[in-house]
Structures are given as structure tokens and as C-alpha cells.
Enzyme design. Structure first.
Site, mmCIF file in Angstrom:
data_model
loop_
_atom_site.group_PDB
_atom_site.id
_atom_site.type_symbol
_atom_site.label_atom_id
_atom_site.label_comp_id
_atom_site.label_asym_id
_atom_site.label_seq_id
_atom_site.Cartn_x
_atom_site.Cartn_y
_atom_site.Cartn_z
ATOM 1 N N TYR A 51 -41.500 44.075 -19.452
ATOM 2 C CA TYR A 51 -41.584 45.586 -19.470
ATOM 3 C C TYR A 51 -42.971 45.866 -20.117
ATOM 4 C CZ TYR A 51 -36.454 45.849 -18.441
ATOM 5 O OH TYR A 51 -35.279 45.857 -17.833
ATOM 6 N N PRO A 66 -34.149 54.017 -14.080
ATOM 7 C CA PRO A 66 -33.689 52.581 -13.882
ATOM 8 C C PRO A 66 -34.236 51.657 -15.433
ATOM 9 C CG PRO A 66 -35.520 53.193 -12.280
ATOM 10 C CD PRO A 66 -35.115 54.368 -12.952
HETATM 11 P P1 RFL Z 1 -24.244 53.995 -4.113
HETATM 12 O O1 RFL Z 1 -24.823 52.825 -4.159
HETATM 13 O O2 RFL Z 1 -25.164 55.369 -3.931
HETATM 14 O O3 RFL Z 1 -23.363 54.103 -3.027
HETATM 15 C C1 RFL Z 1 -22.788 55.573 -2.531
HETATM 16 C C2 RFL Z 1 -22.120 55.133 -0.987
HETATM 17 O O4 RFL Z 1 -21.542 56.617 -0.680
HETATM 18 C C3 RFL Z 1 -22.274 56.645 0.797
HETATM 19 N N1 RFL Z 1 -22.160 58.345 0.816
HETATM 20 C C4 RFL Z 1 -21.152 58.542 1.746
HETATM 21 N N2 RFL Z 1 -19.999 57.916 2.308
HETATM 22 C C5 RFL Z 1 -19.202 58.912 3.088
HETATM 23 N N3 RFL Z 1 -19.505 60.286 3.302
HETATM 24 C C6 RFL Z 1 -20.613 60.671 2.712
HETATM 25 N N4 RFL Z 1 -20.940 62.005 3.153
HETATM 26 C C7 RFL Z 1 -21.732 60.051 1.800
HETATM 27 N N5 RFL Z 1 -22.388 60.052 1.200
HETATM 28 C C8 RFL Z 1 -23.079 59.015 0.653
HETATM 29 C C9 RFL Z 1 -23.811 56.294 0.708
HETATM 30 O O5 RFL Z 1 -23.965 55.841 2.054
HETATM 31 C C10 RFL Z 1 -23.394 54.920 -0.367
HETATM 32 O O6 RFL Z 1 -23.063 53.676 0.622
HETATM 33 O O7 RFL Z 1 -23.481 54.441 -5.426
HETATM 34 P P2 RFL Z 1 -22.550 53.364 -6.505
HETATM 35 O O8 RFL Z 1 -21.455 52.521 -5.720
HETATM 36 O O9 RFL Z 1 -22.103 54.427 -7.382
HETATM 37 O O10 RFL Z 1 -23.492 52.584 -7.004
HETATM 38 C C11 RFL Z 1 -24.538 52.821 -7.911
HETATM 39 C C12 RFL Z 1 -25.852 51.946 -7.948
HETATM 40 O O11 RFL Z 1 -26.264 51.977 -6.574
HETATM 41 C C13 RFL Z 1 -26.990 52.822 -8.758
HETATM 42 O O12 RFL Z 1 -26.447 53.024 -9.999
HETATM 43 C C14 RFL Z 1 -27.909 51.802 -9.087
HETATM 44 O O13 RFL Z 1 -28.688 51.093 -7.866
HETATM 45 C C15 RFL Z 1 -29.300 52.882 -9.401
HETATM 46 N N6 RFL Z 1 -30.695 52.179 -9.092
HETATM 47 C C16 RFL Z 1 -30.984 51.278 -9.852
HETATM 48 N N7 RFL Z 1 -30.345 50.785 -10.843
HETATM 49 C C17 RFL Z 1 -30.672 49.843 -11.647
HETATM 50 O O14 RFL Z 1 -30.211 49.319 -12.539
HETATM 51 N N8 RFL Z 1 -32.087 49.233 -11.369
HETATM 52 C C18 RFL Z 1 -32.747 49.561 -10.147
HETATM 53 O O15 RFL Z 1 -33.890 49.198 -10.022
HETATM 54 C C19 RFL Z 1 -32.349 50.774 -9.488
HETATM 55 N N9 RFL Z 1 -33.129 51.084 -8.347
HETATM 56 C C20 RFL Z 1 -31.434 52.919 -8.215
HETATM 57 C C21 RFL Z 1 -32.591 52.227 -7.673
HETATM 58 C C22 RFL Z 1 -30.900 53.958 -7.376
HETATM 59 C C23 RFL Z 1 -31.577 54.525 -6.371
HETATM 60 N N10 RFL Z 1 -31.104 55.797 -5.540
HETATM 61 C C24 RFL Z 1 -29.789 56.027 -5.849
HETATM 62 C C25 RFL Z 1 -31.769 56.597 -4.642
HETATM 63 C C26 RFL Z 1 -33.362 52.765 -6.665
HETATM 64 C C27 RFL Z 1 -32.778 53.859 -5.818
HETATM 65 C C28 RFL Z 1 -33.635 54.473 -4.859
HETATM 66 C C1 PHB Z 2 -35.058 45.278 -10.744
HETATM 67 O O1 PHB Z 2 -35.480 44.048 -10.637
HETATM 68 O O2 PHB Z 2 -35.020 46.124 -9.734
HETATM 69 C C2 PHB Z 2 -35.074 46.051 -12.053
HETATM 70 C C3 PHB Z 2 -34.985 45.206 -13.408
HETATM 71 C C4 PHB Z 2 -35.040 45.958 -14.555
HETATM 72 C C5 PHB Z 2 -34.832 47.210 -14.515
HETATM 73 C C6 PHB Z 2 -34.980 48.057 -13.454
HETATM 74 C C7 PHB Z 2 -35.154 47.298 -12.218
HETATM 75 O O3 PHB Z 2 -34.981 47.584 -15.876
#
Ligand code: RFL
Ligand code: PHB
Length: 393
Positions: free
Chosen positions: A204, A296
Site C-alpha cells: 500500500y 476498498p
Molecule cells: P454483490 O457482490 O454486489 O452481489 C449482489 C448481487 O445482487 C444482484 N442483484 C439483483 N438480483 C436480483 N434482482 C435485482 N434487481 C438485482 N440487483 C442486483 C447482482 O447482480 C449481484 O449478483 O454483493 P454482496 O454479495 O453483498 O458482496 C459484497 C462484495 O461484492 C463487495 O463488498 C466487494 O466486492 C466490494 N468491492 C471490493 N471489496 C474489497 O474488499 N476489495 C476490492 O478490491 C473491491 N473491489 C468492490 C470492488 C465492489 C465493487 N462494486 C460493488 C461496484 C469493486 C467494485 C466495482
Molecule cells: C485486491 O486485490 O483487489 C485488493 C487488495 C487489497 C485491498 C483492495 C483490493 O485493500
């Protein structure tokens, strides 16, 4: 209209919906999962990469940890860089033995989907207009459309695992909700590239030009990020521009060791903190991103979704197996108590590591002083490490 019945309807087949579905099925509780998009679309989203020990244990409990233990990379520390210097945070030493696991959200999701297929449990993909109804009474139900036909599923509980943009939170009357939000004035530009990571642990970086993060998915696949402006577009960044920029933000020895190559994914994510209170409205429960978003920087988004699943599953198991609603009634309070601590940690990491144009050179020096204190004070390093590996459930 077709009409069926199940015990629990889960809206959303992301990691939280799939994990809850698996734990319910394992406990003999009938459930249906609905998602707006296809399985392939869900698996195409590149998101989190760092799993807390609590998340690893939940995946073990769900019986879906075998590939993770085979292919995942346990990490016992990470590096912080600032002012041209590099310092290791020894998570394992600072937390009396805890580690994190590097294993992509895509892989967690794939393992859960494969298990659901083996379980023969029902997931309806490409379900349009999923909508929770009557959750303030005793007979809730969900409607959706598929291939032009409207379906109604009656149930005991509706679990909104449908992310920030999903219909579950939106179905709650505004007067019943309190929301808390902070939008940050920058985003992250992230790439995936089939090159070995520059270091065997994450780095980081705080730099006057902006934050950078060196992460990975495997020993041959790197995930890198740079802080970018909100009006930037991923297509404006060539791979060469990206590599030049990330190397500028890293100490020379790291920049020189970096292997570059063509990226095969490039996207920008905005950064936001968001919490809704409460997380339960009658028979509707919000879980994961449907209830809260963190930037994130602390790697907490996916891990928080998993701790919510833990609490709601305790509630549902209490209701069906022990005939007690004590845990179900405590869901919102227990989940929010952990959520707010992760929101606080993610906000703090974000504030310390990013360039804020309004804070100027004074702000940069304050960040460097805080980082210097952090890496040289055992007490401060311990606090960072304890939060990074994940607070107890
Ligand atoms: P998700 O993974 O967003 O899954 C939600 C699901 O709901 C569906 N959905 C619907 N289904 C039926 N009817 C509708 N009208 C619907 N609307 C939506 C969607 O299609 C989807 O499949 O939520 P969940 O399960 O709570 O999981 C949470 C995680 O995905 C999220 O906290 C993390 O991915 C956050 N996040 C990141 N977290 C990290 O720790 N490191 C990262 O690098 C990181 N990158 C990210 C991310 C979240 C992003 N989002 C939400 C835009 C990058 C992005 C782009
Ligand atoms: C990732 O690998 O996508 C990643 C790792 C650490 C973070 C956020 C994203 O704090």
C-alpha cells in the site's frame, strides 16, 4: 402467474447470497436465490482479493474451502510505503498468529456456485424485476419475471443480498431508514495483468501523486491500482501510462523490480462509505453491500458481507432449528456494531493513504507523520493489524 413456496428467498447471487444459501441448505432450510444477471456475468466482475481469517473459517464451515486452501496464498504481512521508504506490517506477529488469505472474490463465487449445483438447490438467473412484498406482515413474498412469465414465491423470510443498487433496500419506506454516506473525491483505476507480482506480499503506497496498491490474484497474476480522478475514463489510460504512473508512486527499488505486461482488465471504481440503519424491516433482512459500502482501502467489503451472513444465519438457524427468535431479533444491532468498526477502519485507511487536493502539502506531511508513527509504534501497528485481519464476530 406461477406460485410456489419456500422457506427463505434470497435476492442476489453474489458472495453473500450464495454463502447464505449454502449454509441454509446445509442446515436443511429450503431456499431459492434470484439474480438479475447470468452466472457468467457475476463471475466476470473483478472485485475483492483479501479474505480475513473469519471469512476463511466461514468458507470452511460451508464446506467450500478445499480449492481455496490449495490455490490461495496465505499472507502473514503487508508493506506500507511513504516518503521513499518501505515498512513491513507483520500481521502474524502483531496479532499473535493471525493471517489473511489472498483468493479472489471470483474464485469464492465460483466455488459457491459449484457447491450449489452439487446441492441441487435452486438459483434463478436473469430474473427480472425481483421485488419483495408484504414483509411488514406475516406472509411475505417475492415476485419476479422470467421469459415473459410473472412468478410469485411465498416465504417466511426475504434476505436482500442484492448489493448497493438492488431492489431490497429500495422497497423499504424512506421514513423507516436512516442512511449515512461519505463520497470521496477520487476513484481507483485497477488492472489485472498476467505478470508475476512485484512482491510476494501486498504493498500500500502513499505518494504525493496519489495512492497506489500492488496486489495479486496468484503467483503469476497481478492486480494493481492507482488513485485517479473521478472524471477519468479507463479507456483514456493505455497500459504504458498505467505502468509509468504506478512506478512513479513506489520507492525506486520496488518500481525497478516491477514486471509489466499487457493488462486484460481495466476499470475505475468510485470510493464511498455508506451505511443504512436498521438492517432489518419485519421479515426483510439486508445483508452485505445492500446495507453498507466501504472504500476498498481496508479490504473489508466482501469480509463484512460474510460477517453479516454469519449473524443472519445464526438468527435463521435459531428460528428454524431451536424455535428461538432471540438471535434473529438481535441481527441488526449485532451486524451494525461490527459494520461501523469496519467503516471506521476503511475511512481511516483511505484518509491516511490518499492524496486529498484540498489538504495541500500540509496534509501530505500530516499523513507521512501518521505513517511514521504507525510503523514505529508497536501499539499503533497492533491496532492496524488487528483491524486488517478482521475483528472477531
Ligand atoms: P454483490 O457482490 O454486489 O452481489 C449482489 C448481487 O445482487 C444482484 N442483484 C439483483 N438480483 C436480483 N434482482 C435485482 N434487481 C438485482 N440487483 C442486483 C447482482 O447482480 C449481484 O449478483 O454483493 P454482496 O454479495 O453483498 O458482496 C459484497 C462484495 O461484492 C463487495 O463488498 C466487494 O466486492 C466490494 N468491492 C471490493 N471489496 C474489497 O474488499 N476489495 C476490492 O478490491 C473491491 N473491489 C468492490 C470492488 C465492489 C465493487 N462494486 C460493488 C461496484 C469493486 C467494485 C466495482
Ligand atoms: C485486491 O486485490 O483487489 C485488493 C487488495 C487489497 C485491498 C483492495 C483490493 O485493500
Amino acid at each position: 402467474m406461477s406460485r410456489t413456496r419456500t422457506q427463505v428467498v434470497i435476492i442476489g447471487s453474489g458472495p453473500s447470497g450464495l454463502l447464505l444459501g449454502r449454509l441454509l441448505t446445509k442446515a436443511g432450510i429450503d431456499n431459492v436465490i434470484l439474480d438479475r444477471v447470468s452466472a457468467a456475468y457475476i463471475l466476470g466482475r473483478v472485485r475483492a482479493g483479501v479474505l480475513e481469517e473469519g471469512t476463511v473459517h466461514k468458507l470452511e464451515e460451508a464446506g467450500v474451502a478445499e480449492r481455496m486452501h490449495r490455490e490461495g496464498l496465505p499472507h502473514s504481512g503487508f508493506d506500507l510505503t511513504f516518503d521513499g521508504r518501505r515498512h513491513r506490517i507483520d500481521l502474524e506477529h502483531l496479532t499473535a498468529g493471525k493471517k489473511v488469505m489472498i483468493y479472489g472474490q471470483t474464485e469464492v463465487t465460483q466455488d459457491l456456485m459449484d457447491q450449489r449445483t452439487r446441492d441441487g438447490a435452486s438459483t434463478i438467473y436473469e430474473a427480472e424485476d425481483a421485488q419483495p412484498h408484504a414483509f411488514d406482515g406475516s406472509q411475505p413474498y417475492v415476485t419476479y419475471r422470467k421469459d415473459g412469465v410473472t412468478h410469485r414465491v411465498d416465504c417466511d423470510f426475504i434476505i436482500g443480498c442484492d448489493g448497493y443498487h438492488g431492489p431490497s433496500r429500495k422497497a423499504v419506506p424512506e421514513a423507516a431508514l436512516k442512511t449515512f454516506e461519505k463520497v470521496y473525491p477520487f476513484g481507483w483505476l485497477g488492472i489485472l495483468a498476467e505478470v508475476p507480482p512485484v512482491s510476494h506480499e501486498l504493498i500500500y503506497a502513499n505518494h504525493p501523486r496519489g495512492f497506489a496498491l500492488c496486489s495479486m490474484r496468484t503467483e503469476t497474476r497481478s492486480r494493481y491500482y492507482v488513485q485517479c480522478s473521478l472524471d477519468d475514463k479507463a479507456e483514456n489510460w493505455t497500459d504504458d501510462m498505467f505502468w509509468d504512473e504506478i512506478r512513479r508512486r513506489l520507492p525506486d527499488e520496488v518500481a525497478q523490480a516491477m514486471t509489466t505486461g499487457p493488462s486484460f482488465e481495466k476499470s475505475i471504481a468510485p470510493l464511498r462509505s455508506f451505511v443504512v440503519e436498521p438492517m432489518r424491516f419485519g421479515k426483510l433482512f439486508l445483508v452485505g453491500d445492500a446495507a453498507h459500502i466501504v472504500p476498498p482501502t481496508g479490504a473489508k467489503g466482501l469480509n463484512l458481507a460474510v460477517s453479516d451472513v454469519h449473524y443472519v444465519m445464526e438468527g435463521l438457524a435459531g428460528h428454524y432449528l431451536d424455535k428461538s427468535d432471540v438471535a434473529l431479533n438481535g441481527y441488526s444491532e449485532r451486524a451494525l456494531s461490527r459494520v461501523w468498526k469496519a467503516v471506521r477502519f476503511s475511512w481511516w485507511m483511505t484518509t491516511m493513504m490518499h492524496r486529498f487536493d484540498d489538504n495541500g502539502t500540509f496534509g501530505q506531511r500530516i499523513q507521512e507523520a501518521e505513517l511514521d508513527y504507525l510503523v514505529h509504534s508497536e501499539a499503533a501497528s497492533k491496532s492496524l493489524a488487528e483491524n486488517y485481519v478482521g475483528l472477531p464476530y
